[in-house]
Design a protein around this motif. Structure first.
Motif: not given
Lengths: 226, 226, 226, 226
Positions: A7, A29, A68-70, A97, A99, A213, A217
């Motif tokens: 994450v 995260h 996952t990418w924020w 993912l 976001l 989410l 995944v």
């Protein structure tokens, strides 16, 4: 083998903005990782912009099934070398993912080839997330619609290639619509973009969002056939 | 208003390799431009790698409805600034035809986000180009199949996103297949990739290939509704 | 819960043509069912045209996760009531594999809405099945290409809607190409069409073909998320 | 050659319901035909359910480039023979616009293969029609969004195959969303579904809706390449 998830968080608002820290004391995260740990039989670690190589070394990506990418206000601080590396990993089969405001990340733009621009307005209005592909794995166990009381509005046109599968469309109190749940296949990798999740609202604490989410995944994980 | 076409050529083989110059004394761009002039009611100009800004200034792109792109051994010499400019023009609505070895051009990779890799073998074998979308504008007036006596083989897997429309699939004497006629929509722009066209064979003199190029330019031109 | 598969066979050639019976003493459905039992952890049953309601009662379909369909010379003998029932089951989530000459079955035409016509020539020529989507679950463990020594040729244009995912393209010794591995999503159901498999050749004994069938069944099975 | 358009109307509400007749004294088909005549350089005729063969003889369809279809309460009265004929015409290249409640017409279900079901609520609420594909020919000259003050709500999930191109998404005052502008390619034919248009509201008098219909007819017309 257990699923291995990384994450990634930009982790800037959380250190800078007291209101964001109040909502996400462990970082966005941290909240996302905790939710995935709870819902998946998976090894979940976190990585942030501030770490060397943003925490995304060859070794880390090599041991990641889904990333996952924020990100939001520091897209430009992500090094091109890491962007190259993530792109190669995705094309090689790693799931991704992206976001919310990650739509403007270098990684997403690089993989899609378009501007990824959209309309927006931040007035904390109600977002409804409607399933348009009820048989899709990412939509399983999700109410119709998901109700998010307060969110930033994202609106069309969203400058992306036509998604390989469209799963969710959102509407906002102001009347706008947005293709907020989109699947893309690139190389051997699977990419899922999910728009809910502004830092000013507790969206990642929302159980239905957490469910999406986790489903995302699972869907994005590399195929393993016996 | 008349259609405005710019035919871009890398123009390296033509200056360097006598066999290529024998086939294309005016350059491959010269042959392609002449064919388009003959088949279309259009203003057709050429531009090459060797010109300042590769002949693709803001002014030129601003006055181009459709750009065609052939490159092979000098992809790396194309400046990133020009690649940015072409990408922006396409997203803004300019049509783009990417030809043969242009699959590895920076422009194509940038717009698609994948490696655009493929299999290849150059033994001058027969290529058959089959129409799989007989109602598509680009396939009009084209025989089933187009027969190209000698060509370089391009084979699958071709690492591209799923095309928005698949028009042609080629087979080769060696048995390989290739998605050689692919349409992509990106931003407001339309992109057509067409694989026949190696510099060692007189492919761009082939009347059916010329027909496909003309159809492709018509299809890729920006929409003008009264 | 174990996967529940029903293998449907028209079962006419097998009773009528000695050469077909020599290749498939247990019927083509028998060979396919045996292959799936070996490769999958699944309950596999068979059903044939000659049984009451063609063996596809409400009870049977209600207890079927994935149905496979092979038919050829008796498409018209399949009752419309059963076709309705199969269509409803697929839209409700049952997976469907349509094999070879099943392209002209009422079930396939009904679900796709087009004629499903194609070109063909039966001279027992070599078919090569090329993977164009190497990351797709149905292509896992499959050589590039699958070599089938003798097969009926199926050629383009194949009058189907653009597949939601294109997995395999075949070429034939005569030079034709065919989109022989196509995925369609309809309602909650997943449909996989796979073209190899004429009754005159031992195609369903081919280990790579059996692998594709098993992968196809896994892919078409209804999604079960915890 | 001038474009030839046939506007088909069920023409039942107009004869039966005074409120509908008040809005559409010439029938909905009359209003639609007049709008198309005004906006297109085309020969536009009408045909209705009550005519022999519903006005859709072989001769009429053979002389039709684009057919538009509005039906609601009498879908079952359309003969299967005419449905077959329309389906064949579309697969052969005739364009088709399916309007509003035509989603449940036999013709649309036949061509798509799914139930074409949707959610609905008729409270005369505001519909906003958002363009998601700004470069698409059907979206040219259309405001963002089109505002329709009173309409029946149509909501997701809409049980259709994934459209080949998605042009418009609507939102409603109640918060629902709907993929209300969808393009499908079937055989050589082009199909455009457009959802605004309930008989109880003057939707087909709306200039932006008329613009979409005219754009849709242009887009759906068979390709004519010189």
């Amino acid at each position: 083998m257990r699923l291995r998830v990384t994450v990634w968080g930009e982790n800037v608002h959380e250190s800078r903005d007291p209101q964001v820290r109040a909502i996400y004391p462990d970082g966005m995260h941290g909240t996302i990782a905790a939710a995935l740990r709870e819902q998946l039989d998976a090894d979940v670690r976190t990585a942030t912009l501030q770490e060397p190589e943003h925490g995304l070394t060859e070794d880390v990506l090599g041991a990641t099934d889904v990333l996952t990418w924020w990100g939001h206000i520091a897209h430009d601080e992500v090094s091109d070398a890491v962007v190259d590396r993530v792109q190669q990993a995705v094309l090689g089969g790693m799931g991704l993912l992206v976001l919310h405001s990650g739509h403007y990340s270098k990684v997403f733009q690089r993989l899609l080839g378009t501007s990824c621009g959209l309309q927006w307005r931040n007035e904390g209005e109600r977002e409804l997330v409607w399933t348009v592909a009820p048989g899709h794995p990412i939509a399983q166990g999700v109410p119709q619609p998901i109700v998010i009381e307060r969110q930033e509005m994202y609106g069309e046109p969203f400058d992306i290639p036509a998604p390989d599968e469209l799963v969710f469309i959102s509407s906002f109190a102001g009347g706008e619509v947005f293709r907020g749940g989109c699947c893309f296949l690139r190389g051997r990798g699977r990419i899922f973009y999910f728009s809910p999740g502004d830092q000013e609202y507790p969206v990642y604490h929302h159980p239905d969002v957490q469910r999406v989410l986790a489903n995302g995944v699972r869907w994005a994980a590399p195929v393993r056939v016996p």
